[in-house]
Design a protein around this motif. Sequence first.
Motif, PDB file in Angstrom:
ATOM      1  N   VAL A  93       0.856  -1.194   0.000  1.00 31.78           N
ATOM      2  CA  VAL A  93       0.000   0.000   0.000  1.00 31.78           C
ATOM      3  C   VAL A  93       0.885   1.234   0.000  1.00 31.78           C
ATOM      4  CG1 VAL A  93      -1.886   1.229   1.143  1.00 31.78           C
ATOM      5  CG2 VAL A  93      -1.452  -1.173   1.691  1.00 31.78           C
ATOM      6  N   ILE A  94       0.634   2.117  -0.913  1.00 32.27           N
ATOM      7  CA  ILE A  94       1.281   3.432  -0.933  1.00 32.27           C
ATOM      8  C   ILE A  94       0.360   4.395  -0.205  1.00 32.27           C
ATOM      9  CG2 ILE A  94       2.071   5.324  -2.406  1.00 32.27           C
ATOM     10  CD1 ILE A  94       2.076   3.051  -4.695  1.00 32.27           C
ATOM     11  N   SER A 121      -3.192  16.635   1.388  1.00 33.95           N
ATOM     12  CA  SER A 121      -2.999  18.090   1.423  1.00 33.95           C
ATOM     13  C   SER A 121      -1.662  18.517   0.818  1.00 33.95           C
ATOM     14  CB  SER A 121      -3.141  18.626   2.847  1.00 33.95           C
ATOM     15  OG  SER A 121      -2.172  18.058   3.679  1.00 33.95           O
ATOM     16  N   THR A 122      -0.600  17.743   1.061  1.00 35.63           N
ATOM     17  CA  THR A 122       0.721  18.120   0.525  1.00 35.63           C
ATOM     18  C   THR A 122       1.061  17.348  -0.748  1.00 35.63           C
ATOM     19  OG1 THR A 122       1.881  16.393   1.759  1.00 35.63           O
ATOM     20  CG2 THR A 122       1.603  18.524   2.854  1.00 35.63           C
ATOM     21  N   ASN A 123       0.296  16.280  -1.029  1.00 30.06           N
ATOM     22  CA  ASN A 123       0.560  15.367  -2.152  1.00 30.06           C
ATOM     23  C   ASN A 123       1.814  14.526  -1.960  1.00 30.06           C
ATOM     24  OD1 ASN A 123      -1.639  15.871  -3.947  1.00 30.06           O
ATOM     25  ND2 ASN A 123      -0.724  17.858  -4.389  1.00 30.06           N
ATOM     26  N   ARG A 124       2.455  14.622  -0.802  1.00 28.62           N
ATOM     27  CA  ARG A 124       3.676  13.834  -0.602  1.00 28.62           C
ATOM     28  C   ARG A 124       3.352  12.363  -0.395  1.00 28.62           C
ATOM     29  NH1 ARG A 124       8.922  15.853   2.414  1.00 28.62           N
ATOM     30  NH2 ARG A 124       9.500  13.837   1.532  1.00 28.62           N
ATOM     31  N   VAL A 125       4.178  11.520  -0.984  1.00 29.66           N
ATOM     32  CA  VAL A 125       4.090  10.097  -0.689  1.00 29.66           C
ATOM     33  C   VAL A 125       4.710   9.912   0.690  1.00 29.66           C
ATOM     34  CG1 VAL A 125       4.889   7.797  -1.316  1.00 29.66           C
ATOM     35  CG2 VAL A 125       4.126   9.380  -3.093  1.00 29.66           C
ATOM     36  N   LEU A 126       3.923   9.372   1.617  1.00 25.95           N
ATOM     37  CA  LEU A 126       4.345   9.304   3.017  1.00 25.95           C
ATOM     38  C   LEU A 126       5.095   8.018   3.339  1.00 25.95           C
ATOM     39  CD1 LEU A 126       1.072  10.663   4.655  1.00 25.95           C
ATOM     40  CD2 LEU A 126       3.193  11.920   4.228  1.00 25.95           C
ATOM     41  N   MET A 127       4.608   6.909   2.829  1.00 25.34           N
ATOM     42  CA  MET A 127       5.178   5.621   3.228  1.00 25.34           C
ATOM     43  C   MET A 127       4.715   4.521   2.283  1.00 25.34           C
ATOM     44  SD  MET A 127       2.729   5.203   6.597  1.00 25.34           S
ATOM     45  CE  MET A 127       2.841   3.417   6.851  1.00 25.34           C
ATOM     46  N   LEU A 128       5.400   3.389   2.362  1.00 23.14           N
ATOM     47  CA  LEU A 128       4.915   2.166   1.735  1.00 23.14           C
ATOM     48  C   LEU A 128       4.773   1.131   2.837  1.00 23.14           C
ATOM     49  CD1 LEU A 128       5.556   0.583  -1.606  1.00 23.14           C
ATOM     50  CD2 LEU A 128       5.889  -0.859   0.394  1.00 23.14           C
ATOM     51  N   ALA A 129       3.569   0.559   2.949  1.00 23.86           N
ATOM     52  CA  ALA A 129       3.324  -0.459   3.971  1.00 23.86           C
ATOM     53  C   ALA A 129       2.711  -1.681   3.293  1.00 23.86           C
ATOM     54  CB  ALA A 129       2.385   0.090   5.036  1.00 23.86           C
ATOM     55  N   TRP A 130       2.356  -2.684   4.098  1.00 25.19           N
ATOM     56  CA  TRP A 130       1.739  -3.896   3.580  1.00 25.19           C
ATOM     57  C   TRP A 130       0.396  -4.121   4.269  1.00 25.19           C
ATOM     58  CZ3 TRP A 130       3.943  -6.842  -0.372  1.00 25.19           C
ATOM     59  CH2 TRP A 130       5.209  -6.399  -0.795  1.00 25.19           C
ATOM     60  N   ASP A 178      -4.724  -0.783  -8.234  1.00 13.99           N
ATOM     61  CA  ASP A 178      -4.081  -0.575  -9.538  1.00 13.99           C
ATOM     62  C   ASP A 178      -4.593  -1.559 -10.599  1.00 13.99           C
ATOM     63  OD1 ASP A 178      -2.710  -2.943  -9.065  1.00 13.99           O
ATOM     64  OD2 ASP A 178      -0.737  -2.099  -9.473  1.00 13.99           O
ATOM     65  N   CYS A 179      -4.086  -1.376 -11.808  1.00 12.42           N
ATOM     66  CA  CYS A 179      -4.570  -2.124 -12.977  1.00 12.42           C
ATOM     67  C   CYS A 179      -4.314  -3.627 -12.870  1.00 12.42           C
ATOM     68  CB  CYS A 179      -3.924  -1.572 -14.248  1.00 12.42           C
ATOM     69  SG  CYS A 179      -2.124  -1.437 -14.150  1.00 12.42           S
ATOM     70  N   ASP A 180      -3.270  -4.009 -12.141  1.00 14.32           N
ATOM     71  CA  ASP A 180      -2.950  -5.430 -11.969  1.00 14.32           C
ATOM     72  C   ASP A 180      -3.616  -6.026 -10.728  1.00 14.32           C
ATOM     73  OD1 ASP A 180      -1.242  -5.391 -14.166  1.00 14.32           O
ATOM     74  OD2 ASP A 180       0.461  -4.777 -12.936  1.00 14.32           O
ATOM     75  N   ASN A 181      -4.338  -5.217  -9.997  1.00 17.21           N
ATOM     76  CA  ASN A 181      -5.012  -5.650  -8.763  1.00 17.21           C
ATOM     77  C   ASN A 181      -4.030  -6.172  -7.706  1.00 17.21           C
ATOM     78  OD1 ASN A 181      -7.505  -5.079  -9.978  1.00 17.21           O
ATOM     79  ND2 ASN A 181      -7.698  -7.154 -10.781  1.00 17.21           N
ATOM     80  N   ASP A 182      -2.787  -5.663  -7.741  1.00 19.24           N
ATOM     81  CA  ASP A 182      -1.822  -6.139  -6.748  1.00 19.24           C
ATOM     82  C   ASP A 182      -1.104  -5.027  -5.987  1.00 19.24           C
ATOM     83  OD1 ASP A 182      -0.104  -5.266  -8.715  1.00 19.24           O
ATOM     84  OD2 ASP A 182       0.908  -7.194  -8.992  1.00 19.24           O
ATOM     85  N   ALA A 183      -1.661  -3.822  -6.023  1.00 19.60           N
ATOM     86  CA  ALA A 183      -1.110  -2.724  -5.224  1.00 19.60           C
ATOM     87  C   ALA A 183      -2.228  -1.740  -4.924  1.00 19.60           C
ATOM     88  CB  ALA A 183       0.024  -2.019  -5.961  1.00 19.60           C
ATOM     89  N   LEU A 184      -2.186  -1.148  -3.719  1.00 18.32           N
ATOM     90  CA  LEU A 184      -3.210  -0.195  -3.291  1.00 18.32           C
ATOM     91  C   LEU A 184      -2.588   1.181  -3.058  1.00 18.32           C
ATOM     92  CD1 LEU A 184      -5.008  -2.566  -0.792  1.00 18.32           C
ATOM     93  CD2 LEU A 184      -6.163  -1.476  -2.718  1.00 18.32           C
ATOM     94  N   LEU A 185      -3.428   2.195  -3.174  1.00 22.24           N
ATOM     95  CA  LEU A 185      -3.033   3.566  -2.856  1.00 22.24           C
ATOM     96  C   LEU A 185      -4.053   4.122  -1.872  1.00 22.24           C
ATOM     97  CD1 LEU A 185      -1.426   6.254  -3.448  1.00 22.24           C
ATOM     98  CD2 LEU A 185      -2.990   6.613  -5.367  1.00 22.24           C
TER      99      LEU A 185
END
Lengths: 132, 132
Positions: free
Chosen positions: A20-21, A26-35, A79-86
Amino acid sequence: MKNQDWLNVIQWNEQGLVPVITQDISTNRVLMLAWINRTALEKTLQCGEAVYWSRSRNRLWHKGEESGHIQKIVDIRLDCDNDALLFLVEQTGLACHTGRLSCFYQHPENTEGNIQWIAVDPVLKKPSEIYK
Amino acid sequence: MKNQDWLNVIQWNEQGLVPVITQDISTNRVLMLAWINRTALEKTLQCGEAVYWSRSRNRLWHKGEESGHIQKIVDIRLDCDNDALLFLVEQTGLACHTGRLSCFYQHPENTEGNIQWIAVDPVLKKPSEIYK
């Protein structure tokens, strides 16, 4: 929830997880990547706050449970491959356990071909003040 | 490059990969999540364009090699755990093979507890026109 089809669509890996991204709305910053696993994603949708699967602690991790730095869910995308979330979130406080806004604070500085990862974002709060 | 220390810092998984988040520097949209290995990351830094490891094709994947939809690297970031990367890029054309700007176009629509993933972003170009 009436059915589990929406969870079955997701291509969970062998550990039953997907990445998960998390992005600050508010800032549009990517904060972290988790599972995340099925249970954590259901809980996220139910409570409206980000719940992940902590691979290091091997348990559900309601982000901010200790620090108070919760993430209110504004939108979820697959996502398009159904294997990642935002997750698009309103972040309370800081996302990173180092006391920075984002976990992505290391930049590869290239000095005549000698590359080093340099911390380029400031520490805004001491970790000892976040986790008491 | 003189030394490999910067690559050794990264916590590659059992397959020698880490996930990479790609974010568009002009729109701030998260475009995709891909995977990368040591060789692909070195090539990315050398050529200034995103090079990934394609898990489905099991080979290096210079993004845009077929479609022309290259990603010019503006910044690279490594996270606090050294196990995830963020590419900030100038995206030429569209990131997603479905002809959408971003791969993250599916939203969980909740109708009285019945959840379905709905495509909420428009197709801007037919895939048949992208891949000839």
